[in-house]
Design a protein around this motif. Structure first.
Motif: not given
Length: 302
Positions: A65-70
Protein backbone atom coordinates in the motif's frame (compact mmCIF):
# COMPACT_ATOMS: atom_id res chain seq x y z
CA UNK A 1 -31.61 20.97 27.43
CA UNK A 2 -28.25 19.37 28.13
CA UNK A 3 -26.22 20.26 25.05
CA UNK A 4 -22.95 22.03 24.18
CA UNK A 5 -20.62 22.66 27.17
CA UNK A 6 -20.73 19.45 29.12
CA UNK A 7 -18.37 16.92 30.61
CA UNK A 8 -17.99 13.34 29.53
CA UNK A 9 -17.51 10.23 31.62
CA UNK A 10 -13.94 11.13 32.54
CA UNK A 11 -14.28 14.85 33.14
CA UNK A 12 -13.31 15.82 29.57
CA UNK A 13 -15.19 18.86 28.32
CA UNK A 14 -17.29 18.01 25.26
CA UNK A 15 -17.57 21.35 23.49
CA UNK A 16 -18.37 22.78 20.07
CA UNK A 17 -21.35 20.72 18.98
CA UNK A 18 -22.64 23.62 16.89
CA UNK A 19 -21.94 24.49 13.28
CA UNK A 20 -18.20 23.71 13.24
CA UNK A 21 -18.72 20.08 14.23
CA UNK A 22 -21.76 19.80 12.02
CA UNK A 23 -19.28 20.39 9.18
CA UNK A 24 -16.40 18.26 10.46
CA UNK A 25 -18.63 15.54 11.89
CA UNK A 26 -21.00 13.23 10.01
CA UNK A 27 -22.83 14.69 7.07
CA UNK A 28 -23.92 11.74 4.96
CA UNK A 29 -27.05 11.86 2.88
CA UNK A 30 -29.54 9.04 2.67
CA UNK A 31 -28.48 7.58 -0.66
CA UNK A 32 -28.55 3.93 -1.69
CA UNK A 33 -26.48 1.67 -3.84
CA UNK A 34 -27.48 -1.48 -5.70
CA UNK A 35 -26.21 -4.95 -4.99
CA UNK A 36 -25.12 -6.90 -1.93
CA UNK A 37 -21.58 -7.77 -0.92
CA UNK A 38 -20.26 -11.10 0.27
CA UNK A 39 -21.54 -12.05 3.70
CA UNK A 40 -18.16 -12.76 5.22
CA UNK A 41 -17.87 -14.92 8.34
CA UNK A 42 -20.68 -15.07 10.85
CA UNK A 43 -20.25 -13.02 14.03
CA UNK A 44 -19.74 -15.08 17.17
CA UNK A 45 -18.25 -12.62 19.66
CA UNK A 46 -20.23 -10.24 21.82
CA UNK A 47 -19.73 -6.63 20.81
CA UNK A 48 -20.13 -6.91 17.05
CA UNK A 49 -16.95 -8.63 15.83
CA UNK A 50 -15.68 -12.12 15.16
CA UNK A 51 -13.65 -14.02 17.73
CA UNK A 52 -10.65 -14.67 15.49
CA UNK A 53 -7.58 -12.57 16.29
CA UNK A 54 -6.01 -11.11 13.13
CA UNK A 55 -2.31 -11.64 12.57
CA UNK A 56 0.07 -8.68 12.64
CA UNK A 57 0.73 -7.14 9.23
CA UNK A 58 4.26 -7.62 7.93
CA UNK A 59 6.49 -5.14 6.07
CA UNK A 60 5.40 -6.55 2.71
CA UNK A 61 1.76 -5.85 3.55
CA UNK A 62 2.59 -2.22 4.23
CA UNK A 63 4.77 -1.91 1.11
CA UNK A 64 1.87 -3.16 -0.97
CA UNK A 65 0.00 0.00 0.00
CA UNK A 66 3.05 2.26 -0.22
CA UNK A 67 3.06 2.90 3.52
CA UNK A 68 5.40 2.48 6.48
CA UNK A 69 4.31 0.18 9.34
CA UNK A 70 2.65 1.64 12.39
CA UNK A 71 4.14 0.87 15.80
CA UNK A 72 2.79 -2.41 17.15
CA UNK A 73 -0.21 -1.97 19.40
CA UNK A 74 0.24 -3.15 23.01
CA UNK A 75 -1.74 -6.08 24.29
CA UNK A 76 -5.25 -5.08 25.42
CA UNK A 77 -5.25 -4.18 29.12
CA UNK A 78 -6.63 -6.85 31.42
CA UNK A 79 -8.09 -4.15 33.62
CA UNK A 80 -10.23 -2.14 31.19
CA UNK A 81 -9.96 1.61 31.83
CA UNK A 82 -13.61 2.17 30.84
CA UNK A 83 -16.16 0.13 32.80
CA UNK A 84 -19.77 0.46 31.77
CA UNK A 85 -22.78 -0.13 33.97
CA UNK A 86 -26.02 -1.87 33.06
CA UNK A 87 -28.01 0.81 34.87
CA UNK A 88 -27.80 4.50 35.64
CA UNK A 89 -26.92 7.46 33.41
CA UNK A 90 -25.22 6.76 30.10
CA UNK A 91 -21.67 8.22 30.15
CA UNK A 92 -20.17 10.31 27.33
CA UNK A 93 -16.49 10.14 26.39
CA UNK A 94 -14.19 11.36 23.62
CA UNK A 95 -10.99 9.60 24.70
CA UNK A 96 -9.87 6.54 26.62
CA UNK A 97 -7.95 7.20 29.85
CA UNK A 98 -4.63 5.49 29.13
CA UNK A 99 -0.93 6.35 29.17
CA UNK A 100 -0.26 3.96 26.29
CA UNK A 101 0.66 5.68 23.06
CA UNK A 102 -2.40 4.42 21.22
CA UNK A 103 -5.27 6.07 19.37
CA UNK A 104 -8.59 4.64 18.20
CA UNK A 105 -10.12 5.00 14.73
CA UNK A 106 -13.89 5.18 14.34
CA UNK A 107 -15.58 5.28 10.93
CA UNK A 108 -19.13 6.60 10.61
CA UNK A 109 -22.23 6.34 8.45
CA UNK A 110 -21.57 3.73 5.71
CA UNK A 111 -22.32 5.60 2.48
CA UNK A 112 -19.17 4.50 0.62
CA UNK A 113 -18.66 0.76 0.15
CA UNK A 114 -15.24 0.52 -1.48
CA UNK A 115 -14.14 -3.13 -1.83
CA UNK A 116 -10.50 -2.02 -1.80
CA UNK A 117 -10.97 -0.71 1.72
CA UNK A 118 -11.87 -4.23 2.87
CA UNK A 119 -8.68 -5.49 1.21
CA UNK A 120 -6.66 -2.72 2.82
CA UNK A 121 -7.86 -3.54 6.33
CA UNK A 122 -7.40 -7.25 5.69
CA UNK A 123 -3.80 -6.62 4.64
CA UNK A 124 -2.79 -4.01 7.23
CA UNK A 125 -4.77 -5.37 10.21
CA UNK A 126 -5.64 -1.87 11.43
CA UNK A 127 -8.70 -2.07 13.73
CA UNK A 128 -11.63 0.30 13.35
CA UNK A 129 -14.98 0.75 15.08
CA UNK A 130 -17.96 1.22 12.73
CA UNK A 131 -20.82 3.49 13.74
CA UNK A 132 -23.39 2.56 11.10
CA UNK A 133 -26.54 4.40 9.98
CA UNK A 134 -29.17 2.14 8.49
CA UNK A 135 -30.40 4.51 5.78
CA UNK A 136 -27.08 4.21 3.90
CA UNK A 137 -26.03 0.65 4.78
CA UNK A 138 -29.32 -1.05 3.94
CA UNK A 139 -28.40 -1.34 0.26
CA UNK A 140 -25.50 -3.65 1.16
CA UNK A 141 -25.42 -5.00 4.72
CA UNK A 142 -23.01 -7.66 3.51
CA UNK A 143 -20.24 -5.15 2.81
CA UNK A 144 -19.92 -4.36 6.50
CA UNK A 145 -20.05 -8.06 7.44
CA UNK A 146 -16.76 -8.39 5.59
CA UNK A 147 -15.23 -5.70 7.81
CA UNK A 148 -16.87 -7.23 10.88
CA UNK A 149 -15.31 -10.58 10.00
CA UNK A 150 -11.88 -8.94 10.35
CA UNK A 151 -12.60 -8.21 14.02
CA UNK A 152 -14.17 -4.77 13.68
CA UNK A 153 -17.19 -3.96 15.84
CA UNK A 154 -20.54 -2.56 14.67
CA UNK A 155 -22.05 0.26 16.75
CA UNK A 156 -25.20 2.44 16.62
CA UNK A 157 -25.47 5.71 14.63
CA UNK A 158 -29.29 6.09 14.20
CA UNK A 159 -31.61 5.14 11.37
CA UNK A 160 -31.57 8.37 9.34
CA UNK A 161 -28.81 10.65 10.70
CA UNK A 162 -30.89 13.46 12.23
CA UNK A 163 -29.72 16.21 14.59
CA UNK A 164 -30.92 14.36 17.67
CA UNK A 165 -31.30 17.38 19.94
CA UNK A 166 -33.90 18.88 17.57
CA UNK A 167 -36.21 15.84 17.84
CA UNK A 168 -38.84 14.94 20.40
CA UNK A 169 -37.90 12.15 22.83
CA UNK A 170 -40.27 9.80 20.99
CA UNK A 171 -38.58 10.47 17.65
CA UNK A 172 -35.14 10.11 19.18
CA UNK A 173 -36.15 6.74 20.56
CA UNK A 174 -37.33 5.60 17.12
CA UNK A 175 -33.94 6.55 15.65
CA UNK A 176 -31.81 4.79 18.26
CA UNK A 177 -33.98 1.75 18.97
CA UNK A 178 -34.69 1.26 15.27
CA UNK A 179 -31.01 1.18 14.37
CA UNK A 180 -30.27 -1.03 17.37
CA UNK A 181 -32.84 -3.58 16.25
CA UNK A 182 -31.64 -3.72 12.64
CA UNK A 183 -27.93 -3.85 13.49
CA UNK A 184 -28.57 -6.62 16.02
CA UNK A 185 -30.49 -8.64 13.45
CA UNK A 186 -28.01 -8.09 10.63
CA UNK A 187 -24.74 -8.42 12.55
CA UNK A 188 -25.64 -10.88 15.26
CA UNK A 189 -24.97 -8.82 18.38
CA UNK A 190 -26.42 -5.71 19.99
CA UNK A 191 -24.29 -2.55 19.74
CA UNK A 192 -22.79 -1.43 23.03
CA UNK A 193 -21.95 2.14 21.94
CA UNK A 194 -23.83 5.04 20.32
CA UNK A 195 -22.61 8.07 18.41
CA UNK A 196 -25.05 10.94 17.82
CA UNK A 197 -24.93 12.43 14.30
CA UNK A 198 -23.01 15.73 14.26
CA UNK A 199 -22.13 15.12 17.92
CA UNK A 200 -25.41 16.79 18.96
CA UNK A 201 -27.35 15.31 21.87
CA UNK A 202 -29.38 16.39 24.90
CA UNK A 203 -30.72 14.87 28.09
CA UNK A 204 -33.46 13.07 26.16
CA UNK A 205 -30.83 11.48 23.90
CA UNK A 206 -28.96 10.07 26.87
CA UNK A 207 -32.20 8.67 28.29
CA UNK A 208 -33.33 6.94 25.09
CA UNK A 209 -29.85 5.55 24.38
CA UNK A 210 -29.97 3.80 27.75
CA UNK A 211 -33.48 2.50 27.03
CA UNK A 212 -32.54 1.16 23.58
CA UNK A 213 -29.48 -0.81 24.70
CA UNK A 214 -26.18 1.02 24.15
CA UNK A 215 -24.41 1.86 27.39
CA UNK A 216 -22.21 4.81 26.36
CA UNK A 217 -22.15 7.75 23.95
CA UNK A 218 -18.87 8.13 22.07
CA UNK A 219 -17.59 11.50 20.88
CA UNK A 220 -14.19 12.22 19.29
CA UNK A 221 -11.05 14.34 19.67
CA UNK A 222 -9.95 14.59 16.02
CA UNK A 223 -11.71 14.48 12.65
CA UNK A 224 -10.06 13.09 9.52
CA UNK A 225 -10.68 15.14 6.40
CA UNK A 226 -9.16 14.21 3.01
CA UNK A 227 -5.41 14.44 3.70
CA UNK A 228 -5.30 16.18 7.07
CA UNK A 229 -6.78 16.02 10.56
CA UNK A 230 -8.87 18.68 12.28
CA UNK A 231 -7.78 18.86 15.93
CA UNK A 232 -9.94 20.10 18.79
CA UNK A 233 -7.01 20.89 21.11
CA UNK A 234 -4.83 23.94 20.40
CA UNK A 235 -1.55 21.99 20.33
CA UNK A 236 -2.70 20.30 17.10
CA UNK A 237 -1.39 16.83 17.88
CA UNK A 238 -2.55 13.40 18.94
CA UNK A 239 -2.60 12.32 22.58
CA UNK A 240 -2.73 8.85 24.19
CA UNK A 241 -6.26 7.50 24.14
CA UNK A 242 -7.65 9.92 21.54
CA UNK A 243 -10.64 8.81 19.48
CA UNK A 244 -10.44 9.82 15.81
CA UNK A 245 -13.51 10.30 13.64
CA UNK A 246 -13.46 9.30 9.95
CA UNK A 247 -16.24 8.45 7.50
CA UNK A 248 -17.08 5.89 4.83
CA UNK A 249 -16.68 8.36 1.96
CA UNK A 250 -15.62 8.15 -1.67
CA UNK A 251 -14.46 10.42 -4.52
CA UNK A 252 -17.67 12.49 -4.65
CA UNK A 253 -17.21 13.51 -1.00
CA UNK A 254 -13.39 13.54 -0.98
CA UNK A 255 -12.75 15.79 -4.00
CA UNK A 256 -11.70 12.85 -6.16
CA UNK A 257 -9.74 10.93 -3.52
CA UNK A 258 -10.71 7.36 -2.70
CA UNK A 259 -11.57 5.85 0.67
CA UNK A 260 -8.24 4.01 0.74
CA UNK A 261 -6.29 7.18 -0.10
CA UNK A 262 -8.00 9.06 2.72
CA UNK A 263 -7.32 6.21 5.14
CA UNK A 264 -3.69 5.97 4.05
CA UNK A 265 -3.28 9.68 4.77
CA UNK A 266 -4.71 9.11 8.24
CA UNK A 267 -2.30 6.24 8.90
CA UNK A 268 0.65 8.38 7.81
CA UNK A 269 -0.31 11.10 10.26
CA UNK A 270 -0.61 8.56 13.06
CA UNK A 271 2.69 6.92 12.09
CA UNK A 272 4.58 10.22 11.98
CA UNK A 273 3.45 11.04 15.50
CA UNK A 274 4.59 7.63 16.76
CA UNK A 275 1.22 6.17 17.72
CA UNK A 276 -0.22 2.69 17.38
CA UNK A 277 -3.87 2.02 16.56
CA UNK A 278 -5.74 -0.11 19.08
CA UNK A 279 -9.26 -1.50 19.05
CA UNK A 280 -11.61 0.74 21.01
CA UNK A 281 -13.67 -2.12 22.41
CA UNK A 282 -10.52 -3.76 23.87
CA UNK A 283 -10.37 -0.88 26.37
CA UNK A 284 -14.04 -1.00 27.39
CA UNK A 285 -15.59 -3.39 29.90
CA UNK A 286 -19.24 -4.07 28.99
CA UNK A 287 -21.79 -4.56 31.76
CA UNK A 288 -21.82 -8.13 33.00
CA UNK A 289 -25.56 -8.24 32.43
CA UNK A 290 -27.44 -5.55 30.55
CA UNK A 291 -29.84 -4.75 27.76
CA UNK A 292 -26.80 -5.15 25.51
CA UNK A 293 -26.34 -8.72 26.71
CA UNK A 294 -30.07 -9.42 26.41
CA UNK A 295 -30.35 -8.25 22.79
CA UNK A 296 -32.40 -9.77 20.00
CA UNK A 297 -31.82 -13.41 19.05
CA UNK A 298 -28.67 -13.87 17.01
CA UNK A 299 -29.98 -15.11 13.71
CA UNK A 300 -26.43 -15.65 12.44
CA UNK A 301 -25.23 -17.84 15.29
CA UNK A 302 -25.18 -21.55 14.63
Amino acid sequence: MERQQRRGAFGVAATGVAVALAVSGCGASGGSEPGRGALGSRPTARGGATTSEPRVAGPADWRKWGERPLPAAPAPPADKPVKLSATGPVPVFMRIPTSQKVVFITVDDGLEKDPRFVTMLRDLKVPITMFLMNDVIKSDYGYFRQLQALGNHVQNHTLHHPVMSTLTPARQKEEVCGDQKILTEEYGTAPLLFRPPYGAYDAATKAVVGECGPRAIVWWRETMQIRSIDYQLPDKKLHPGDIILAHFRGPSELKGATMTQMFASLLRIIQRQGFAVARLEDYIQPPSRSVHALGLPDRHRQ
